[in-house]
Structures are given as structure tokens and as C-alpha cells.
Design an enzyme around this catalytic site. Sequence first.
Site, PDB file in Angstrom:
ATOM      1  N   ASN A  81     -10.165   0.377  -0.667  1.00 57.61           N
ATOM      2  CA  ASN A  81      -9.156   0.303   0.538  1.00 57.61           C
ATOM      3  C   ASN A  81      -9.997   0.738   1.675  1.00 57.61           C
ATOM      4  OD1 ASN A  81      -7.815  -0.708  -1.645  1.00 57.61           O
ATOM      5  ND2 ASN A  81      -6.283   1.286  -0.997  1.00 57.61           N
TER       6      ASN A  81
ATOM      7  N   GLU B  82      -1.151   5.510  -9.325  1.00 58.34           N
ATOM      8  CA  GLU B  82      -2.699   6.572  -8.520  1.00 58.34           C
ATOM      9  C   GLU B  82      -1.974   7.695  -9.385  1.00 58.34           C
ATOM     10  OE1 GLU B  82      -2.684   7.355  -4.347  1.00 58.34           O
ATOM     11  OE2 GLU B  82      -3.761   8.967  -4.258  1.00 58.34           O
TER      12      GLU B  82
ATOM     13  N   ASP C  63       1.186  -1.031  -0.116  1.00 58.56           N
ATOM     14  CA  ASP C  63      -0.581   0.065   0.130  1.00 58.56           C
ATOM     15  C   ASP C  63       0.378   0.947  -0.091  1.00 58.56           C
ATOM     16  OD1 ASP C  63      -2.600   1.402   0.854  1.00 58.56           O
ATOM     17  OD2 ASP C  63      -2.732   1.193   2.678  1.00 58.56           O
TER      18      ASP C  63
ATOM     19  N   GLY D 251      -9.162   5.010   1.585  1.00 57.36           N
ATOM     20  CA  GLY D 251      -9.573   6.039   2.260  1.00 57.36           C
ATOM     21  C   GLY D 251     -11.377   6.158   2.487  1.00 57.36           C
TER      22      GLY D 251
HETATM   23 ZN   LIG Z   1      -4.538   4.432   0.920  1.00 55.79          ZN
END
Ligand SMILES: [Zn+2]
Length: 331
Positions: free
Chosen positions: A276, A147, A93, A234
Site C-alpha cells: 500500500n 490484519e 481500505d 504504510g
Molecule cells: Zn493501512
Amino acid sequence: MTSYKELGLVNTVELFKKAISGGYALPAYNFNNMEQLQAIIEACVETKSPVILQVSSGARKYANRNLLKNMAKGAVEFAHELGHDIPIVLHLDHGDTFELCVDCIETGFSSVMIDGSHFPYDENVALTRKVCEYAHSRKDYVTVEGELGVLAGVEDEVSAEKSHYTQPAEVEDFVKKTGVDSLAISIGTSHGRAKFKPEQCKRENGILIPPPLRFDILEEVEKRIPGYPIVLHGSSSVPIEYVQMIEKYGGKLSDSVGIPEEQLRKAAKSAVCKINIDSDGRLAMTAIIRKVLTEKPDEFDPRKILGPARDELKKLYTHKNINVLGSANRA
Ligand SMILES: [Zn+2]
């Protein structure tokens, strides 16, 4: 050098394909100790859900990299012993450097995230492509998550002062240039247990109601890259009952607010195929630990304190798989 296949793990390629066509999302649960791992595996085996075990760089420092690798191997054997083999991914992660990703891949991770979202666009492209080239060149093909866009909030060593939503126009270009297998985007989710400032929320009966996720951005992304796996970070819901339990037993967690579960359920039905969830697990464990310590002041056996916390965590993950992610009975 260890291949993830030797540990009995899988990468995310097939799992994401099935999740997109099946209209559900895979759970990505963080772990750094035995009780968390037991809760994750028991919940996912009992609900017959595939699972992504997530390890942050902070968790690797906390628990030791070799120990974590062998815990993941043990998790595969534990699931088998429980009577139902589920697909298990070991995922880094928020990897922040090429070197960390390589180290994880060489010690048996089947998937890594390289998070270059805080860099200028071209640097993010270059770093992500470099990790992809390494991970994909391996015989066992390790999958990579990138990301685009920056989430607000704090999670382990990840922090961003404010959120910058993902620009759908950049997504197509980024995926093409990097070859990345999945992409985390920013549509209003946020790390930590206080995902929004009180002034961003409405207040009903003293409870904060957050602004809705930007589904318009998600739809635009899906239009540009149909069938491509999208990831939400998140995505804890910060259950009010845990916050209240923690405060009842002496804790202080003012202005806690998360993402409502029905919005996550809606996202899971779309191209979002990995969600997540970390903070909710932290809250569940802390709530029960505080309750046990308050109600049984003479208790000093860690098993009697952490055991009930583990049971609550398992209950939480079971609920998420069945009612939020839709991943139950998919393995
Ligand atoms: Zn994250």
C-alpha cells in the site's frame, strides 16, 4: 445491488497467486479524485501492471460512494481506451465494520479489508470471519483482507499510538479460523509521512535513516503458512526530494521519514504480494502544486495547477511499478 463483474473489475485470488509465484507485489494506490485516478491508470497501463484501486471510508465520505463506484467503472473503460486491458481491483481500505464492508460489496467492490487489529484477538477473529462468510458466499466471490498486529502512525481515520508487531504464532490460527484471503501484518511499516520518531532513527547529513523492517517476522510467517498472500500497509518511502520541494515552497514537514525502497523491493520478492502506497502520492501532488502556485502567481486555472501534479504522480507510480514492486509487464 451491483456485482463488481458488471463494472469490469476482478477480485484478488488469481492476481495474488501470480504475484507470489512471480516474486513481485501488486501496487495498491489510494484515490479520491479524478487526477489521482488518471495518474494511476495511465501509469499502470503504460507499465502493463495489474492494479488495486484503494478507497478508504474517509475517501467515500469525501468523494461520494456512487461517484467513486462509477469512477472505478470509468477506470476500466479508460484503460481499455488506452489500448491495454489490465486487471483492476476495487478494494476497501481499512473497513472498520461489517456493515461498511457489506455496503461496499453491494456497490461493486471486488475486495474489502476488515481491520479488527485494534480489537482483542478473539473479537478480531469473529469480525473477520463474519465478513468472510458474507463476501465468500456471493456468487462473484469478493476477497477479504484481514490484519493482525497494529501499525503506528496516522492514515485517514486509522491511528495507533504505537506499533505492535504481528505474532507469527497467531497468524496460522487466524487464517484457519477466519478463512481470510490475505493478511496485513506489522513488521515495522507505518502509516503517514513521519513513520518513525527522530530518536528511533540514525541521522546522516541531516537526513533520518529509519530502523530496518523486521524481515525475521516475515520469514517466520512464511514458514508457518507457505504461499499465503501477505500485505504491507504504510509502505511509502517519503522521497526526500518531495519533502524538500514542499519546504522550499513554503510548506513545513519536519521529521519526515519513510521505508527505504530497497527494503520494499526485498519484501515484494517474498510472500508479500500487495504493498500500500498513499503518502508518497500525497507528497508528490503537494510538492508540484506548491511549486506551480509559487512560480506562477497569476495562475488560477485548476487544470494548470492539478495537471502538472497529475503528471508527477504518474511518474511516481511508473517508478514504483518498475523499480520497487516489480509489477511492470505482469499484465
Ligand atoms: Zn493501512
